[in-house]
Design a protein around this motif. Structure first.
Motif, PDB file in Angstrom:
ATOM      1  N   GLY A 265      39.988  29.513  62.741  1.00 54.23           N
ATOM      2  CA  GLY A 265      41.120  28.686  63.126  1.00 54.23           C
ATOM      3  C   GLY A 265      42.332  29.458  63.586  1.00 54.23           C
ATOM      4  O   GLY A 265      43.418  28.891  63.716  1.00 54.23           O
ATOM      5  N   LEU A 266      42.193  30.775  63.858  1.00 58.79           N
ATOM      6  CA  LEU A 266      43.315  31.510  64.436  1.00 58.79           C
ATOM      7  C   LEU A 266      43.581  31.025  65.851  1.00 58.79           C
ATOM      8  O   LEU A 266      42.659  30.711  66.599  1.00 58.79           O
ATOM      9  CB  LEU A 266      43.023  33.007  64.457  1.00 58.79           C
ATOM     10  CG  LEU A 266      43.113  33.752  63.122  1.00 58.79           C
ATOM     11  CD1 LEU A 266      42.715  35.204  63.307  1.00 58.79           C
ATOM     12  CD2 LEU A 266      44.510  33.658  62.534  1.00 58.79           C
ATOM     13  N   ARG A 267      44.849  30.986  66.214  1.00 54.77           N
ATOM     14  CA  ARG A 267      45.240  30.586  67.564  1.00 54.77           C
ATOM     15  C   ARG A 267      45.243  31.793  68.492  1.00 54.77           C
ATOM     16  O   ARG A 267      45.478  32.921  68.066  1.00 54.77           O
ATOM     17  CB  ARG A 267      46.628  29.944  67.550  1.00 54.77           C
ATOM     18  CG  ARG A 267      46.661  28.592  66.867  1.00 54.77           C
ATOM     19  CD  ARG A 267      48.067  28.090  66.707  1.00 54.77           C
ATOM     20  NE  ARG A 267      48.054  26.703  66.242  1.00 54.77           N
ATOM     21  CZ  ARG A 267      48.459  25.663  66.958  1.00 54.77           C
ATOM     22  NH1 ARG A 267      48.884  25.854  68.190  1.00 54.77           N
ATOM     23  NH2 ARG A 267      48.416  24.450  66.471  1.00 54.77           N
ATOM     24  N   SER A 268      45.005  31.532  69.746  1.00 55.22           N
ATOM     25  CA  SER A 268      44.954  32.624  70.718  1.00 55.22           C
ATOM     26  C   SER A 268      46.264  33.396  70.758  1.00 55.22           C
ATOM     27  O   SER A 268      46.269  34.625  70.868  1.00 55.22           O
ATOM     28  CB  SER A 268      44.608  32.081  72.106  1.00 55.22           C
ATOM     29  OG  SER A 268      45.483  31.024  72.483  1.00 55.22           O
ATOM     30  N   SER A 269      47.397  32.698  70.640  1.00 55.53           N
ATOM     31  CA  SER A 269      48.686  33.382  70.698  1.00 55.53           C
ATOM     32  C   SER A 269      48.881  34.305  69.498  1.00 55.53           C
ATOM     33  O   SER A 269      49.554  35.329  69.597  1.00 55.53           O
ATOM     34  CB  SER A 269      49.833  32.364  70.753  1.00 55.53           C
ATOM     35  OG  SER A 269      49.862  31.578  69.574  1.00 55.53           O
TER      36      SER A 269
END
Length: 356
Positions: A265-269
């Motif tokens: 669930g890490l975001r690309s940013s």
């Protein structure tokens, strides 16, 4: 396809959460991609309506490839057509499991109350799906190794270290945590991260990236925190705007970041934005750690274990909690004088923990 690291060249589109005609706003998660770092949520950075999907699920494409076209205009979104997706209801626990098992929730048959997707639904979908490539830890190690080899080959590192007396910081932390419920208590590491962020205001040259043969300073201070994964490997997602956030907010952000790094669930940013990295091996009993700079960053800060050491205070020898702080920095951008100023600022800030 986002660029999430110095040696990432491609990613696989695992799932779309939006379809043509859907309205989106800045910050929405619109897709998931599989990379050497795991499954990553892809954010959208503009608001509008999705016009066209250009990369289908399962396709592997180079970084920088346009995944979808978004029409940036005000007004109501296009009316749903035959492709409009059903609204997916899924609990956070089931969503995390779906990320771990690389299952697209939109394709799962829901059996929970109100057509909600349960963990059991995700497990059944994963069992029924054809075998597909999982995250290869060997591949992740190869990616990390390639980035570190490039770093040592291309970046002229210099290294500095200093021992910092944490008596005031640990005393303040104990008193502060005594006023808080268990769920809101702070870790010593959060004081270190905040002190690093504030010290970068004084030596901003270390808060930058090296691109196309020149240094590009960053006004924002996004601290990448190195997180070891449960089954091996390492990621360093960003705590955004660490210098502007209070300690409690940073603590909540840190816990959330570590949990999502390890469960999906890490975001690309969060993987593309770090302007400097902080690494610590104190939990492993290591007293000193010298990091290798992660390109395109130009510095990395390391902290070891907090240990009791003899310390001279007003000509008396006393026992004090001490941490060894290290800096590895790019000699193309700064030198030992500026690096020394950074470590001195770090020490000074930790002597006034109530001001962090």
């Amino acid at each position: 396809m986002p660029i999430l690291g110095a040696d990432m060249t491609a990613g696989t589109l695992v799932a779309w959460h939006k379809r043509p005609g859907d309205a989106v706003k800045r910050g929405d998660i619109i897709a998931e991609v599989e990379t050497d770092k795991g499954l990553i949520d892809v954010e959208v950075f503009v608001s509008g309506v999705i016009d066209k999907i250009l990369v289908e699920r399962g396709a592997t494409v180079p970084t920088g490839t346009v995944l979808a076209q978004i029409r940036e205009e005000a007004g109501a979104p296009a009316p749903p057509g035959p492709e409009a997706p059903r609204r997916v209801r899924i609990s956070p626990a089931a969503r995390r499991l779906a990320a771990e098992l690389a299952v697209d929730p939109a394709a799962v048959r829901a059996t929970g109350p109100g057509d909600a997707i349960t963990r059991e639904d995700i497990e059944h979908a994963a069992a029924a799906a054809p075998a597909r490539a999982r995250i290869d830890l060997g591949r992740m190690r190869q990616t990390i190794g390639a980035a570190m080899a490039r770093s040592k080959r291309e970046i002229p590192h210099y290294y500095l270290a200093t021992a910092i007396d944490l008596h005031r910081a640990m005393t303040w932390l104990g008193e502060e945590n005594g006023k808080r419920p268990v769920t809101e208590r702070l870790l010593a590491g959060i004081l270190l991260i905040k002190a690093v962020a504030l010290a970068l205001r004084e030596v901003p040259e270390l808060n930058a990236v090296w691109r196309s043969g020149e240094v590009v300073p960053s006004e924002a201070i996004h601290i990448g925190v190195a997180v070891s994964l449960r089954h091996g490997g390492l990621v360093a997602p960003a705590l955004h705007d660490a210098d502007r956030r209070g300690l409690f907010d940073l603590m909540q952000g840190f816990r959330d970041l570590v949990q999502r790094a390890r469960t999906g669930g890490l975001r690309s940013s969060e993987l593309s934005d770090p302007t400097i990295t902080v690494t610590s091996l104190g939990e492993q009993g290591v007293e000193t750690v010298f990091g290798i700079i992660y390109p395109p960053q130009v510095a990395i800060v390391g902290f070891g274990k907090i240990v009791e050491r003899p310390w001279s205070v007003e000509r008396a020898i006393v026992s004090r909690p001490v941490v060894t702080a290290t800096l590895a920095a790019d000699h193309r951008v700064t030198d030992g004088h500026r690096g020394g100023r950074f470590l001195a600022a770090l020490d000074r800030l930790l002597q006034a923990p109530e001001r962090l």
